[in-house]
Scaffold this motif. Sequence first.
Motif, short mmCIF file in Angstrom:
data_model
loop_
_atom_site.label_atom_id
_atom_site.label_comp_id
_atom_site.label_asym_id
_atom_site.label_seq_id
_atom_site.Cartn_x
_atom_site.Cartn_y
_atom_site.Cartn_z
N MET A 162 16.42 -0.78 27.47
CA MET A 162 17.23 -0.48 27.20
C MET A 162 17.56 -0.06 25.91
SD MET A 162 19.25 2.06 28.32
CE MET A 162 19.99 2.13 29.88
N LEU A 163 17.96 0.53 25.19
CA LEU A 163 18.56 0.46 23.54
C LEU A 163 20.24 0.25 23.91
CD1 LEU A 163 17.31 3.77 21.57
CD2 LEU A 163 16.75 1.20 21.32
N PRO A 164 20.45 -1.10 22.99
CA PRO A 164 22.11 -1.40 23.14
C PRO A 164 22.57 0.17 22.49
CG PRO A 164 20.88 -2.92 21.71
CD PRO A 164 19.88 -1.96 21.78
N ALA A 165 23.73 -0.17 22.78
CA ALA A 165 24.63 0.76 22.80
C ALA A 165 24.88 1.16 20.81
CB ALA A 165 26.07 0.86 23.51
N ALA A 166 25.76 0.46 20.41
CA ALA A 166 25.29 0.53 18.73
C ALA A 166 24.10 0.60 18.44
CB ALA A 166 25.28 -1.42 18.51
N ALA A 167 23.07 1.08 19.01
CA ALA A 167 21.46 1.63 18.36
C ALA A 167 21.64 3.27 18.57
CB ALA A 167 20.20 0.60 18.85
N ARG A 168 22.35 3.07 19.25
CA ARG A 168 22.37 5.09 20.18
C ARG A 168 22.91 6.49 19.07
NH1 ARG A 168 24.25 3.42 26.33
NH2 ARG A 168 22.75 1.83 26.00
N SER A 193 23.76 -1.13 11.75
CA SER A 193 22.73 -1.26 12.73
C SER A 193 21.79 0.20 12.91
CB SER A 193 22.87 -1.35 14.24
OG SER A 193 23.34 -0.09 14.97
N ARG A 214 12.61 0.76 20.80
CA ARG A 214 13.38 -0.82 20.64
C ARG A 214 12.35 -1.72 20.09
NH1 ARG A 214 13.43 -3.04 26.61
NH2 ARG A 214 11.33 -3.02 25.75
N ARG A 231 11.83 5.00 24.51
CA ARG A 231 13.25 4.79 24.37
C ARG A 231 12.51 3.44 23.72
NH1 ARG A 231 16.02 4.69 29.13
NH2 ARG A 231 16.47 6.42 29.24
N ARG A 235 19.79 3.06 14.46
CA ARG A 235 20.35 4.09 15.83
C ARG A 235 19.32 5.19 16.11
NH1 ARG A 235 25.57 6.49 15.43
NH2 ARG A 235 26.00 6.69 13.51
#
Length: 149
Positions: free
Chosen positions: A1-7, A68, A97, A93, A70
Motif C-alpha cells: 500500500m502506498l502511503p497517503a502522502a504518495a498518492r 514527496s 512503492r 502499486r 506522488r
Amino acid sequence: MLPAAARLTRSQEFSLVVRRGRRAGRSRLVVHALRTDQARDPGPHRASGGTSPAADANTAPTRNSDVSTRVGFVVSKAVGTAVLRHRVTRRLRHLMRDRLAALPAGTLVVVRALPPASDASSRELGADLDAALRKLRILAPDVPATGSR
C-alpha cells in the motif's frame, strides 16, 4: 500500500500530469511524469499573458508537491473485469512503492495500464515500468530494478 502522502487523488492532479507531463509508452503500460518545476513553469502559450492568474490556479499542483513524489494509476475497463483491473492496480502499486525512493522528490507520476497488462506477470510489468521511467529520465540507469519479481 502506498502511503497517503504518495498518492494522487484528485482528477485535477491526474489531468495536470497527463496534459503537461512527459510520456513514455510500453506494450503493457504508459507512464506520464511531471516534475514540480515543470508544473510551475509557464509554458509558451501562457507567456503572452492571455490567461488570468485565476485560470492558472487550475493547472497548479493542488498540494505541496515539493515534499514527496506522488503516484496515481489508471486502469480502464478495457483491461478486463473488475477482478483483473484490481489485480493489475495492486501489482503496479506494489512495484511503484518499491521505486518511490529512487524517483526525484516532488515528481508526479500517472501509470496507465493497457489491455495486455491483464495477462502480464509482475516481473513483466516491473520491466516495462523500469524501462518507461528510464526513458523519462526520472530513474537513473544504474539504479537496480527493485520489486520486479
